[in-house]
Design a protein around this motif. Structure first.
Motif, PDB file in Angstrom:
ATOM      1  N   UNK A   1       0.831  -1.211   0.000  1.00  0.00           N
ATOM      2  CA  UNK A   1       0.000   0.000   0.000  1.00  0.00           C
ATOM      3  C   UNK A   1       0.860   1.253   0.000  1.00  0.00           C
ATOM      4  N   UNK A   2       1.919   1.267   0.820  1.00  0.00           N
ATOM      5  CA  UNK A   2       2.838   2.420   0.827  1.00  0.00           C
ATOM      6  C   UNK A   2       3.513   2.579  -0.534  1.00  0.00           C
TER       7      UNK A   2
ATOM      8  N   UNK B   1      -0.313  15.142   5.411  1.00  0.00           N
ATOM      9  CA  UNK B   1      -1.637  14.778   5.946  1.00  0.00           C
ATOM     10  C   UNK B   1      -2.345  13.811   4.996  1.00  0.00           C
ATOM     11  N   UNK B   2      -2.281  14.081   3.705  1.00  0.00           N
ATOM     12  CA  UNK B   2      -2.910  13.183   2.728  1.00  0.00           C
ATOM     13  C   UNK B   2      -2.249  11.808   2.764  1.00  0.00           C
ATOM     14  N   UNK B   3      -0.926  11.775   2.820  1.00  0.00           N
ATOM     15  CA  UNK B   3      -0.187  10.510   2.840  1.00  0.00           C
ATOM     16  C   UNK B   3      -0.585   9.659   4.046  1.00  0.00           C
TER      17      UNK B   3
ATOM     18  N   UNK C   1      -2.813   6.214   4.294  1.00  0.00           N
ATOM     19  CA  UNK C   1      -2.300   4.989   4.905  1.00  0.00           C
ATOM     20  C   UNK C   1      -3.244   4.467   5.980  1.00  0.00           C
ATOM     21  N   UNK C   2      -3.787   5.374   6.773  1.00  0.00           N
ATOM     22  CA  UNK C   2      -4.719   4.981   7.825  1.00  0.00           C
ATOM     23  C   UNK C   2      -5.972   4.333   7.219  1.00  0.00           C
TER      24      UNK C   2
ATOM     25  N   UNK D   1      -5.101   0.886   5.848  1.00  0.00           N
ATOM     26  CA  UNK D   1      -4.944  -0.118   6.907  1.00  0.00           C
ATOM     27  C   UNK D   1      -6.308  -0.589   7.405  1.00  0.00           C
ATOM     28  N   UNK D   2      -7.249   0.353   7.583  1.00  0.00           N
ATOM     29  CA  UNK D   2      -8.600  -0.026   8.020  1.00  0.00           C
ATOM     30  C   UNK D   2      -9.255  -0.943   6.983  1.00  0.00           C
ATOM     31  N   UNK D   3      -9.094  -0.619   5.705  1.00  0.00           N
ATOM     32  CA  UNK D   3      -9.668  -1.431   4.633  1.00  0.00           C
ATOM     33  C   UNK D   3      -9.057  -2.834   4.632  1.00  0.00           C
ATOM     34  N   UNK D   4      -7.747  -2.910   4.794  1.00  0.00           N
ATOM     35  CA  UNK D   4      -7.058  -4.201   4.825  1.00  0.00           C
ATOM     36  C   UNK D   4      -7.547  -5.033   6.006  1.00  0.00           C
TER      37      UNK D   4
END
Length: 175
Positions: A20-21, A78-80, A84-85, A88-91
């Motif tokens: 994802x990163x 902030x967008x980055x 990522x947050x 991570x929730x989706x994963x």
């Protein structure tokens, strides 16, 4: 080719977050944002230098002149981290990410089968296949990919997959 290749795939949260990163940093705004910022700072400095040389004073205080160069990195950061947050929730919310999967590849399709699902996709629907140092990424769409961890494959499986991907009429970047 006619050969079917089967691998066992057990995704980990760590691997999915690394991918994802990687995908997030592939977005042009994140890749070229710092270069854009340096160019804009140079243009601002050069413009102020020419104005000072010709005797024209800039009426704005220095902090107002630098404000865009402070805001742009903050917005990108902030967008980055927000992205990522969300990723991570989706994963973590997708149960498929915790299942051991069997992935079958042939010249027409690839099939992912877990304990609770089975998805068959045609290569004609795939955006691209890309090989990195650690993964082979299969992109069903331009901005999403699922990784095949190369260290989980034996050398025969890796060479068979490369051979298959090279034979496909899709966009590819292989080593």
């Amino acid at each position: 080719m006619g050969k079917q290749i089967e691998i066992t795939y057990k995704p980990t949260i760590e691997t999915l977050m690394k991918v994802s990163r990687y995908l997030l940093l592939e977005i042009k705004a994140f890749r070229y944002g710092p270069i854009f910022l340096v160019v804009m700072i140079f243009i601002n400095y050069y413009s102020n230098h020419l104005n000072a040389k010709s005797g024209i004073e800039n009426p704005d205080p220095i902090w107002i002149q630098l404000l865009p160069f402070i805001i742009l990195p903050i917005v990108l950061i902030v967008i980055y981290f927000g992205s990522l947050s969300t990723m991570k929730k989706t994963i973590l919310n997708n149960r498929r990410n915790f299942e051991t999967q069997k992935i079958s590849f042939d010249e027409h399709t690839y099939t992912q089968q877990g304990e609770t699902f089975k998805v068959e996709s045609f290569w004609s629907e795939v955006y691209q296949v890309k090989e990195t140092k650690d993964w082979i990424l299969i992109y069903p769409r331009k901005n999403s990919a699922f990784p095949i961890v190369k260290s989980d494959l034996n050398s025969g499986e890796l060479s068979d997959l490369r051979e298959l991907f090279r034979s496909l009429p899709i966009k590819k970047s292989l080593k």
